[in-house]
Design a protein around this motif. Structure first.
Motif, PDB file in Angstrom:
ATOM      1  N   PHE A  12      17.971 -19.002  99.237  1.00 49.10           N
ATOM      2  CA  PHE A  12      18.575 -19.800 100.316  1.00 49.10           C
ATOM      3  C   PHE A  12      17.620 -19.857 101.493  1.00 49.10           C
ATOM      4  CE2 PHE A  12      21.231 -21.230 103.659  1.00 49.10           C
ATOM      5  CZ  PHE A  12      22.333 -21.844 103.075  1.00 49.10           C
ATOM      6  N   ASP A  13      17.348 -21.067 101.942  1.00 48.58           N
ATOM      7  CA  ASP A  13      16.446 -21.245 103.087  1.00 48.58           C
ATOM      8  C   ASP A  13      17.230 -21.845 104.243  1.00 48.58           C
ATOM      9  OD1 ASP A  13      14.148 -21.502 104.652  1.00 48.58           O
ATOM     10  OD2 ASP A  13      13.743 -23.522 103.901  1.00 48.58           O
ATOM     11  N   LEU A  14      17.375 -21.067 105.307  1.00 46.00           N
ATOM     12  CA  LEU A  14      18.090 -21.569 106.489  1.00 46.00           C
ATOM     13  C   LEU A  14      17.068 -22.038 107.514  1.00 46.00           C
ATOM     14  CD1 LEU A  14      20.677 -21.894 108.190  1.00 46.00           C
ATOM     15  CD2 LEU A  14      20.436 -19.499 108.856  1.00 46.00           C
ATOM     16  N   GLY A  15      17.075 -23.332 107.799  1.00 47.68           N
ATOM     17  CA  GLY A  15      16.143 -23.874 108.790  1.00 47.68           C
ATOM     18  C   GLY A  15      16.894 -24.335 110.028  1.00 47.68           C
ATOM     19  N   GLY A  16      16.167 -24.632 111.071  1.00 48.28           N
ATOM     20  CA  GLY A  16      16.784 -25.086 112.311  1.00 48.28           C
ATOM     21  C   GLY A  16      17.446 -26.444 112.160  1.00 48.28           C
ATOM     22  N   THR A  17      16.971 -27.277 111.242  1.00 48.11           N
ATOM     23  CA  THR A  17      17.530 -28.621 111.071  1.00 48.11           C
ATOM     24  C   THR A  17      18.259 -28.762 109.741  1.00 48.11           C
ATOM     25  OG1 THR A  17      15.708 -29.450 112.410  1.00 48.11           O
ATOM     26  CG2 THR A  17      16.928 -31.085 111.144  1.00 48.11           C
ATOM     27  N   ASN A  18      17.655 -28.251 108.660  1.00 49.40           N
ATOM     28  CA  ASN A  18      18.291 -28.349 107.331  1.00 49.40           C
ATOM     29  C   ASN A  18      18.357 -26.984 106.673  1.00 49.40           C
ATOM     30  OD1 ASN A  18      18.590 -31.274 107.089  1.00 49.40           O
ATOM     31  ND2 ASN A  18      16.368 -31.292 107.134  1.00 49.40           N
ATOM     32  N   MET A  19      19.299 -26.880 105.723  1.00 50.54           N
ATOM     33  CA  MET A  19      19.336 -25.649 104.921  1.00 50.54           C
ATOM     34  C   MET A  19      19.424 -26.026 103.450  1.00 50.54           C
ATOM     35  SD  MET A  19      22.958 -24.206 106.229  1.00 50.54           S
ATOM     36  CE  MET A  19      24.515 -24.688 105.477  1.00 50.54           C
ATOM     37  N   ALA A  20      18.838 -25.174 102.602  1.00 48.58           N
ATOM     38  CA  ALA A  20      18.773 -25.499 101.173  1.00 48.58           C
ATOM     39  C   ALA A  20      19.063 -24.263 100.342  1.00 48.58           C
ATOM     40  CB  ALA A  20      17.379 -26.025 100.834  1.00 48.58           C
ATOM     41  N   ALA A  21      19.772 -24.485  99.227  1.00 49.05           N
ATOM     42  CA  ALA A  21      20.048 -23.385  98.303  1.00 49.05           C
ATOM     43  C   ALA A  21      19.599 -23.828  96.921  1.00 49.05           C
ATOM     44  CB  ALA A  21      21.540 -23.072  98.288  1.00 49.05           C
ATOM     45  N   GLY A  22      18.940 -22.935  96.192  1.00 51.85           N
ATOM     46  CA  GLY A  22      18.481 -23.293  94.850  1.00 51.85           C
ATOM     47  C   GLY A  22      18.803 -22.197  93.854  1.00 51.85           C
TER      48      GLY A  22
END
Ligand code: BGC
Length: 325
Positions: A12-22
């Motif tokens: 899981f990548d939590l970014g300031g604008t988008n987040m993504a889970a793989g």
């Protein structure tokens, strides 16, 4: 005999604008992934959106998920699994690991988003084979990861490598979010800085394609600036000159300090490629100290925007392997 199912984890990548889970397997193949805008209204809303995304990805897995690795843009207390504070997302004094473990019912591991991006690039990406690596991720903020002797350097408690908060101009503009400092690297060379420079440049070159695009309501993001710069628009080229210059200033200090073999530049902004790396490398060669500046390879990230998610999966796989031994 039935084949033993391969270990599956969620990165899981939590970014300031988008987040993504793989959903990721042990060969770092992504089997499923989801992405959404990061909700920033409150910590509660953010945490519950993260939980829903992980559950969603997990429900698509062909066999049970063994663990979740999170890359979060936060100062981390590794011993207590806490997010102490975060500059660009509402996450502070949060017992992140405990919370996620009880919500998700599986092992949970955390690290800083840029630390895990560096881990992915060193393990299988642009810095494969190198043991001394520095990475910056250029997005809403600037993240940093330091690999020393093949291992992520986390500092005393887990909050090291805040390369985006290295001061580039002590009399520069106030940094963003909850950072109280001035002229930080991320204030001078992030996606947020790019938007600021674009507005300034549009005002000083009102006839430029950039000024016209902004007047018609377009968002001055990396995609717009890159396409205009590649068409030769002088205002957009000037914006990238500035971003590239300050990126070079930051890279030069880090190369002088760490003598890395590879310096990886990732994050959404690096889609602009040589528009940023060209001026940055030039500055490094003009101002950096020998032999460091001559030896280092300054390269774009191989995994692009997926580096954080893949690195978070690497973290989970590594930690699982370490607990089995
Ligand atoms: C945060 C870092 C993070 C970076 C990129 C910075 O503002 O302080 O922890 O890695 O943004 O998300």
């Amino acid at each position: 005999m039935a084949a033993v199912p391969e270990k599956l984890v969620i990165g899981f990548d939590l970014g300031g604008t988008n987040m993504a889970a793989g959903l990721v397997d042990a060969r770092l193949e992504v089997l499923e992934s989801l992405e959404m805008e990061t909700p920033t209204a409150s910590q509660e809303e953010l945490l519950s959106a993260i939980v829903s995304m992980v559950r969603d990805v997990s429900s698509r897995a062909p066999s049970p998920v063994s663990a979740v690795g999170f890359g979060i843009p936060s100062m981390i207390d590794q011993q207590h699994g806490r997010a102490v504070m975060s500059v660009n997302v509402p996450l502070a004094d949060c017992d992140f690991v405990d919370y996620m473990r009880s919500e998700l019912g599986m092992p949970v591991f955390i690290d800083n988003d840029a630390n895990v991006a560096a881990l992915a690039e060193a393990r299988a990406g642009a810095a494969l084979g190198a043991s001394e690596v520095i990475m910056i991720t250029m997005g809403t903020g600037i993240g940093g990861g330091i690999i020393i002797d093949g291992r992520v350097y986390r500092g005393f408690t887990g909050s090291a490598a805040e390369l985006g908060h290295m001061v580039i101009d002590a009399n520069g503009p106030r940094c963003q979010g909850s950072c109280e400092n001035y002229g930080c690297f991320e204030t001078m060379a992030s996606g947020t800085a790019l938007k600021r420079y674009a507005r300034e440049e549009a005002l000083s070159q009102p006839k430029s394609a950039l000024a016209q695009a902004l007047a018609s309501g377009e968002d001055p993001d990396g995609a717009l600036l890159t396409s205009l710069a590649l068409e030769g628009d002088p205002a957009s080229l000037a914006v990238y000159e500035k971003i590239g210059f300050y990126t070079g200033v930051g890279i030069t200090s880090l190369v002088n300090i760490f003598n890395p073999e590879v310096f990886v530049v990732g994050g959404g902004l690096i889609k602009a490629g040589e528009l940023i790396l060209g001026p940055a490398r030039k500055l490094l060669m003009e101002r950096g100290l020998r032999p460091n500046r001559d030896l280092v390879r300054v390269v774009p990230a191989k995994f692009g925007a997926d580096a954080g998610m893949l690195g978070a999966a690497c973290l989970a796989l590594d930690e699982l392997a370490a607990t089995v031994q």
